[in-house]
Structure formats: structure tokens, C-alpha cells
Scaffold this active site. Sequence first.
Site, mmCIF file in Angstrom:
data_model
loop_
_atom_site.group_PDB
_atom_site.id
_atom_site.type_symbol
_atom_site.label_atom_id
_atom_site.label_comp_id
_atom_site.label_asym_id
_atom_site.label_seq_id
_atom_site.Cartn_x
_atom_site.Cartn_y
_atom_site.Cartn_z
ATOM 1 N N ARG A 32 8.089 -5.161 10.362
ATOM 2 C CA ARG A 32 7.535 -5.889 11.505
ATOM 3 C C ARG A 32 8.107 -7.297 11.592
ATOM 4 O O ARG A 32 8.254 -7.853 12.686
ATOM 5 C CB ARG A 32 6.009 -5.927 11.394
ATOM 6 C CG ARG A 32 5.373 -4.543 11.685
ATOM 7 C CD ARG A 32 4.007 -4.433 11.053
ATOM 8 N NE ARG A 32 3.267 -3.229 11.433
ATOM 9 C CZ ARG A 32 3.409 -2.020 10.863
ATOM 10 N NH1 ARG A 32 4.315 -1.829 9.899
ATOM 11 N NH2 ARG A 32 2.673 -0.995 11.267
ATOM 12 N N GLY A 100 10.244 6.489 8.729
ATOM 13 C CA GLY A 100 9.345 6.837 9.826
ATOM 14 C C GLY A 100 8.850 5.607 10.564
ATOM 15 O O GLY A 100 8.692 5.618 11.791
ATOM 16 N N ASP A 321 -0.584 5.990 1.571
ATOM 17 C CA ASP A 321 0.701 6.070 0.870
ATOM 18 C C ASP A 321 0.550 6.119 -0.649
ATOM 19 O O ASP A 321 1.534 6.322 -1.362
ATOM 20 C CB ASP A 321 1.571 4.865 1.233
ATOM 21 C CG ASP A 321 2.029 4.914 2.688
ATOM 22 O OD1 ASP A 321 2.082 6.024 3.255
ATOM 23 O OD2 ASP A 321 2.315 3.845 3.242
ATOM 24 N N ARG A 352 3.389 15.961 0.709
ATOM 25 C CA ARG A 352 2.954 15.342 -0.561
ATOM 26 C C ARG A 352 1.837 16.118 -1.252
ATOM 27 O O ARG A 352 1.624 15.933 -2.455
ATOM 28 C CB ARG A 352 2.553 13.880 -0.333
ATOM 29 C CG ARG A 352 3.772 13.020 -0.072
ATOM 30 C CD ARG A 352 3.464 11.543 0.004
ATOM 31 N NE ARG A 352 4.718 10.805 0.114
ATOM 32 C CZ ARG A 352 4.839 9.601 0.636
ATOM 33 N NH1 ARG A 352 3.777 8.960 1.091
ATOM 34 N NH2 ARG A 352 6.017 9.007 0.687
HETATM 35 C C1 S3P Z 1 2.929 2.651 8.119
HETATM 36 C C2 S3P Z 1 1.881 3.464 8.469
HETATM 37 C C3 S3P Z 1 1.540 4.693 7.732
HETATM 38 C C4 S3P Z 1 2.204 4.720 6.369
HETATM 39 C C5 S3P Z 1 3.646 4.327 6.429
HETATM 40 C C6 S3P Z 1 3.773 2.923 6.955
HETATM 41 C C7 S3P Z 1 3.204 1.447 8.919
HETATM 42 O O1 S3P Z 1 2.019 5.807 8.451
HETATM 43 O O2 S3P Z 1 2.076 6.008 5.798
HETATM 44 O O3 S3P Z 1 4.233 4.391 5.152
HETATM 45 O O4 S3P Z 1 3.955 0.570 8.455
HETATM 46 O O5 S3P Z 1 2.653 1.337 10.023
HETATM 47 P P1 S3P Z 1 1.109 6.575 9.550
HETATM 48 O O6 S3P Z 1 0.970 5.658 10.709
HETATM 49 O O7 S3P Z 1 1.889 7.823 9.886
HETATM 50 O O8 S3P Z 1 -0.196 6.858 8.872
#
Ligand code: S3P
Length: 444
Positions: A32, A100, A321, A352
Site C-alpha cells: 500500500r 494476490g 495468514d 493451506r
Molecule cells: C491481504 C489480505 C488477506 C491476506 C493477504 C494480504 C491484504 O487476503 O491473506 O495475505 O494485504 O489486504 P484476503 O483479502 O484474501 O483475505
Amino acid sequence: MTAVTDLRFQIAPGGALRGRLRVPGDKSISHRSIMLSAIAEGESRIAGFLEGADALATLTAFRRMGVEIDGPDAGRVRVHGVGLRGLRAPDGPLDMGNSGTSMRLLAGLLAGQSFPVTLTGDASLSRRPMRRVTEPLALMGAHIGTTADGTAPLVIEPVPHLTGIDYRLTVPSAQVKSSLLLAGLYAGGETGVTEPAPTRDHTERMLTAFGYPVRRQGARACLNGGGRLRGCQLQIPADISSAAFFLAGASIAPGSDLLLEEVGINPTRVGVINILRGMGADIELLDRRTLGGEPVADIRVRTARLKGIRIPVDQVPLAIDEFPAIFIAAACAEGETILTGAEELRVKESDRIQVMADGLTRLGILAEPLPDGIRIVGGEFGSTAGGEPIDAHSDHRIAMSFAIAGLRASGSVTIRDCANVETSFPGFVELAAGVGLGIEASGA
Ligand code: S3P
């Protein structure tokens, strides 16, 4: 993205974790920090940035969209923000690697740009569900193509304008919430997101730090499009998700006493502390303070006798996580630990639930996967000596979790496919070895 595909960890059994360490910067906040400083006006200076492959994928993406970025140099990055409308078309697809967060947040941030852009990822990321962001973004007017399965590549086409929506998340996901809020910066009117359970709020906090008004009304966060972000200085705390391996490791290894420095303890991230404490862990939060708009503390953790628990469902999004590390602690606890309400774990960097159950079973622990969780009966870890290694399935958190399991194993533990540890925790092997884990890495 990583050169060695079968990096292996070998763990010598036993040992204690002692001393002090600072784990690298928070991954969520690092992503971010680049995104917001890139679209801010003026210069931003970031310290404590995570120089791991995931956050670097985000940084590289913005460089390729014309943002001048100096560093990273020992965690310091200087970003010359181009303003909300200053990004330029990249010269080809942007590779998000394993990340992701990069893909889902950028889908939102880029949905309202005036140029087309394609987001690609590695094999794991290309299997992960993207409709959770593309569908609500389409309701805002975005044009984002996916494969027929709703996966990457994401092909983002420019649209004349986006319109704010009021959206209720179907899964508690900070990535989806953030994606919509970032799209909302470019949308007409108000964009509101209501979450079924609290998820990490780093986007909301950081927008505020950049001078962008975000309103929070109970479970709803909202903002109006068309404002301005002003460059600022940011200090990123150590990542509680990386600290989690040491919280679990020091709890299970006899004779441990470890101090983890300057760890982020944002209330939306502390599920791992709450759950381990619920199991009887000895975790103290010292010298609580605020760093860059985020609460931090030094965390002291000492060995404790753990007992199995039923993990409270309200802790699931707050520890999403950290479950691989928590499962290792559960395997060393007396009695049974049951997790439910955590089906999201099946669509992380790996499945997981299944991958952890397989590895725990390989070490002789009774671990029964459930559709939305797992049942683990505490016992004694065996060893992988003379047999197949544990397979981390390219998932950084699986690799590091089984590394700490070595602290309580009856013999050596080998883990394969560990190269992606680099995505979130560069230097893990050296740091862990420095506080007492008998770990060695080798490329096979
Ligand atoms: C994250 C949100 C989570 C987390 C990921 C980081 C983020 O994912 O598992 O490692 O930085 O917003 P989800 O939004 O899929 O829960």
C-alpha cells in the site's frame, strides 16, 4: 520470479529460540505504501519497506507505469508521486508474480485509468479466484476480462468513468475491500464497502495518512472519488505475519525466550496472539507505541505448555495468514484443536488446509482436514529422515511453518519447494539460524 525452484530447507531437530530480532517490514503495508505514494502528489519517503518479491512486484509495476522510484535501499524508498491521473500505460503486461495483494488491489486502482493494462501472475496466482474483485468492479462500470474460470490474466480496458457503489462483501477480504476503495478514488460519488467481519484496515489508515478522507461507519468504510493524496513519510512496522513463525516456534521449543522488535499489532491482525494465548502461550506486549499510523510493540515470547482449543470463529479473519504457524503450535499442544469457518485457507498461495494436513500427517500427527478448517490432535513430531521431504507447494508460509516444526521433531526435517519464502521473508534462514533454529538451505 524466483531462480531456484526446488530450494530445500533442512532442519536439525531440537534447539531453543533465544535473543532478539526484527523481522522484515509488513507486506500488506509495504504494498500500500507504494501504491498510494505513486498516485499522491509530491514526494513520499518510506522506511522499513519489505524487500521481498511480492512487494517488489508492486514497486516494479508502478515504475513501469512511469513513476520514478529511488531504492529500495535497506528498506528506504523514495517515490516521486504522479498524482491520481499521472500514471502512464506500461509497455506490456504487468507481472504480479505470486502476489494476490498486488493483483487484486491493482485491479481496483487501474480500473479507472485511461489506458489498457494486463495483469499476469505465476502458476499459483493464476489459479486464485479473481471474480471477487472483478464482479463488484464491473458494478462500478469497470471492464476487466478474466479466463473462463474467473482467474488471471486480468485484462483491464479503459472506460469513460466509474461510478461509486455501496457493496457488501460476501467473504471477509481486505484485498477486495481495498480494491474497491482504490477504484473509488477514481469514481463519481461515494464508494462504500461493508464487511461481514473486521479485516485489516491498512488501506483506510494509510489513505488518511496521505490526507484523503475515509469515513468509517460501523462495519462500513467509504470515501468519495476525485480527491487528492499528498505525499508523506511512512515508517513500516515489522510484519506480524512473519513474527508468527517465531511466536509459535518459541512457544513450542523448550527453553525459549525471544524478543521480537517493533511488530505491528493492528487490532485487525492480532488473531495469532489471541489464539496462541488462548492455547496458553506466554506472550507479552512491551513498549506499545504508534509508528506511521499503526500500533506496534516489542513482543516477548517464552516457552509454554500449550493446550488444544476450539479456535473462536471471530478470530479467523484476524489470523488468516498465520494459520500454518498456529497449526504447528496445535500439533505440539495437549489435546485437540479444531478450526472451522476458514474455507478461505483453501484459496491462498496453496490450499493451506490440505497442504498443512499432508505435512503434519507426514510428521506423524493426526490432522484431519475439514471442508472449512482442520482438526489436529497434539502429539510428537517424527522426522522426514530416510523418506520423502515435506512439500511446501511453493507456499512461503507452509515452508516456514514446517521449518519451526523442526524445533520439536525427533529427527531431521527436510522441506522442498521453499524458494517462495523470498516473497514475504527475505533473510528468513539467516535470521532464524541467528536465534537458534538449526536450519540450512540448499538448492536442489
Ligand atoms: C491481504 C489480505 C488477506 C491476506 C493477504 C494480504 C491484504 O487476503 O491473506 O495475505 O494485504 O489486504 P484476503 O483479502 O484474501 O483475505
